[in-house]
Design a protein around this motif. Structure first.
Motif, short mmCIF file in Angstrom:
data_model
loop_
_atom_site.label_atom_id
_atom_site.label_comp_id
_atom_site.label_asym_id
_atom_site.label_seq_id
_atom_site.Cartn_x
_atom_site.Cartn_y
_atom_site.Cartn_z
N TYR A 147 0.86 -1.14 -0.03
CA TYR A 147 -0.13 -0.12 -0.07
C TYR A 147 1.04 1.36 0.11
O TYR A 147 0.36 2.45 0.16
CB TYR A 147 -1.02 -0.10 1.34
CG TYR A 147 -1.97 1.13 1.40
CD1 TYR A 147 -2.45 1.31 0.20
CD2 TYR A 147 -2.02 1.82 2.48
CE1 TYR A 147 -3.71 2.43 0.30
CE2 TYR A 147 -2.87 3.03 2.35
CZ TYR A 147 -3.68 3.37 1.56
OH TYR A 147 -4.55 4.14 1.53
N ASN A 149 3.21 4.38 -1.03
CA ASN A 149 3.15 5.58 -1.96
C ASN A 149 3.80 5.23 -3.09
O ASN A 149 4.90 4.84 -3.31
CB ASN A 149 3.58 6.85 -1.33
CG ASN A 149 3.28 8.17 -2.01
OD1 ASN A 149 3.27 8.11 -3.32
ND2 ASN A 149 2.78 9.00 -1.47
N ASP A 183 -5.50 3.48 -3.67
CA ASP A 183 -6.64 4.56 -3.07
C ASP A 183 -7.65 4.78 -4.44
O ASP A 183 -8.87 4.55 -4.05
CB ASP A 183 -6.28 5.89 -3.14
CG ASP A 183 -5.69 5.77 -1.34
OD1 ASP A 183 -5.63 4.87 -0.66
OD2 ASP A 183 -4.90 6.93 -1.18
N ASP A 184 -7.32 4.79 -5.72
CA ASP A 184 -8.24 4.65 -6.65
C ASP A 184 -7.50 4.42 -7.90
O ASP A 184 -6.34 4.05 -7.90
CB ASP A 184 -8.94 6.00 -7.15
CG ASP A 184 -7.72 7.33 -7.01
OD1 ASP A 184 -6.81 7.15 -8.02
OD2 ASP A 184 -7.52 8.02 -6.05
N GLU A 187 -4.13 5.57 -9.60
CA GLU A 187 -2.70 5.18 -9.05
C GLU A 187 -2.10 4.37 -10.05
O GLU A 187 -0.93 4.31 -9.99
CB GLU A 187 -2.90 4.71 -7.81
CG GLU A 187 -2.96 5.92 -6.82
CD GLU A 187 -2.80 5.20 -5.21
OE1 GLU A 187 -2.02 4.29 -5.10
OE2 GLU A 187 -3.31 5.87 -4.42
N GLU A 209 -8.49 -2.25 -4.96
CA GLU A 209 -8.89 -0.50 -4.39
C GLU A 209 -9.18 -0.76 -2.78
O GLU A 209 -9.89 -1.87 -2.51
CB GLU A 209 -10.05 -0.12 -4.99
CG GLU A 209 -9.87 0.28 -6.50
CD GLU A 209 -10.88 1.07 -7.08
OE1 GLU A 209 -11.26 2.24 -6.75
OE2 GLU A 209 -11.64 0.38 -7.69
N ILE A 210 -8.41 0.13 -2.12
CA ILE A 210 -8.60 -0.21 -0.59
C ILE A 210 -10.32 0.10 -0.12
O ILE A 210 -10.31 -0.63 1.02
CB ILE A 210 -7.83 0.77 0.00
CG1 ILE A 210 -7.58 0.34 1.68
CG2 ILE A 210 -8.54 2.20 0.07
CD1 ILE A 210 -6.46 1.22 2.41
N LYS A 211 -10.81 0.64 -0.90
CA LYS A 211 -12.20 0.68 -0.43
C LYS A 211 -12.89 -0.95 -0.53
O LYS A 211 -13.83 -0.99 0.54
CB LYS A 211 -13.28 1.45 -1.25
CG LYS A 211 -13.27 1.22 -2.61
CD LYS A 211 -14.08 2.10 -3.41
CE LYS A 211 -14.18 1.94 -4.94
NZ LYS A 211 -15.08 2.65 -5.84
N PRO A 224 -5.09 1.37 7.41
CA PRO A 224 -4.47 0.87 6.20
C PRO A 224 -3.12 1.58 6.31
O PRO A 224 -2.39 1.13 5.33
CB PRO A 224 -5.17 2.13 5.35
CG PRO A 224 -6.10 3.13 6.50
CD PRO A 224 -6.23 2.22 7.70
N ARG A 246 1.91 7.79 3.43
CA ARG A 246 2.13 6.40 2.94
C ARG A 246 3.71 6.03 2.51
O ARG A 246 3.85 5.19 1.70
CB ARG A 246 1.31 6.18 1.70
CG ARG A 246 -0.19 5.98 1.94
CD ARG A 246 -0.91 5.76 0.82
NE ARG A 246 -0.62 4.79 -0.23
CZ ARG A 246 -1.37 4.58 -1.42
NH1 ARG A 246 -1.96 5.78 -1.68
NH2 ARG A 246 -1.02 4.04 -2.05
#
Length: 284
Positions: A147, A149, A183-184, A187, A209-211, A224, A246
């Motif tokens: 996860y 950056n 995140d979306d 990325e 996606e993290i959602k 997260p 991140r």
């Protein structure tokens, strides 16, 4: 001749130290005690099979060695001429180098101890030291959930991390896979070159996606910034802790079978939600 001059200067420096010790008997006594501690710690470390004892004796040895250089510095600083002061500065520099070497030895001992037990956390600056140890231990399985950056994945960074994995794939036929948590979908464009590196090195890649991890029942991910880890074979676990942006903050290495099993189940759930990335024909 230059060589004779250098030899003469070295000989003179040794004589100055010896003379100083003769003039300062209390320093000679302290120096002797420190030498006994250093020698004794080495003997105990060599004969002991306990990793904790070995780590402690290494620490005693280097502390004694550092203190010894300070004693010599005190002897020399009692003399006031310029050449002796220069020599004392060199000894202080040597003391600093010994301290740095001591820290490196301590880190190495911690890494060795990881084979035996427990959990240890290392700062982000020691990533490549940890990575070498993990790659050395890797036999046939490397599963990663990342996860971090996307900006952290520079070209040089990627090569240094993936090259050892490529070697394990080629020589040990290791099963190596990475799931990028994002995140979306935007990325994925930033991760494009990194994904190509993985595919070039025959590393399986997918994304989620993290959602999706929040929405799963029960939620797979609650924190997260601590959701990034690597499973190595059937025992070793590396957990990556992140800053708010991140960026990597620290790496926790765990050698505990029960905790490993917990993260193994998490990985299976994430893999079931992840989507594979199509192979790229781009060359790096």
């Amino acid at each position: 001749m230059p060589t004779n001059t250098n030899n003469s200067e070295k000989s003179s420096a040794h004589i100055q130290i010896i003379e100083g010790l003769k003039v300062q008997p209390e320093y000679l006594f302290i120096f002797g005690i420190l030498l006994v501690f250093a020698t004794g710690s080495v003997l105990v470390g060599i004969t002991s099979n306990n990793p904790s004892v070995q780590l402690l004796t290494f620490a005693v040895f280097f502390i004694s060695l550092t203190a010894s250089t300070v004693v010599i510095w005190l002897v020399i600083s009692s003399k006031k001429d310029v050449s002796q002061l220069r020599l004392s500065e060199e000894i202080l520099k040597l003391s600093g180098r010994v301290d740095r070497l001591s820290n490196e030895i301590e880190s190495a001992c911690k890494l060795i101890n990881l084979v035996h037990y427990g959990s240890l956390t290392f700062p982000a600056e020691q990533l490549y030291i940890i990575w070498k140890k993990l790659m050395y231990d890797l036999d046939n399985k490397f599963y990663a959930v990342s996860y971090i950056n996307p900006d952290e994945w520079t070209q040089e960074h990627t090569r240094r991390l993936l090259s050892p994995l490529k070697s394990k794939i080629d020589t040990e036929y290791a099963d190596v896979n990475r799931i990028f948590v994002i995140d979306d979908l935007s990325e994925l464009q930033n991760l494009g070159q990194i994904i190509e590196y993985h595919q070039k090195y025959e590393i399986g890649v997918s994304y989620v996606e993290i959602k999706k991890l929040y929405e799963s029942t029960p939620p797979i991910c609650e924190k997260p910034l601590d959701f990034g880890f690597i499973l190595i074979d059937d025992m070793r676990l590396a957990i990556f802790h992140l800053h708010e942006n991140r960026k990597l903050k620290s790496i926790e290495i765990v050698s505990d079978r029960e905790i490993f099993k917990k993260y193994e189940k998490i990985y299976e759930r994430v893999r079931n939600l992840a989507k594979p990335l199509p192979s790229s024909t781009s060359r790096i």
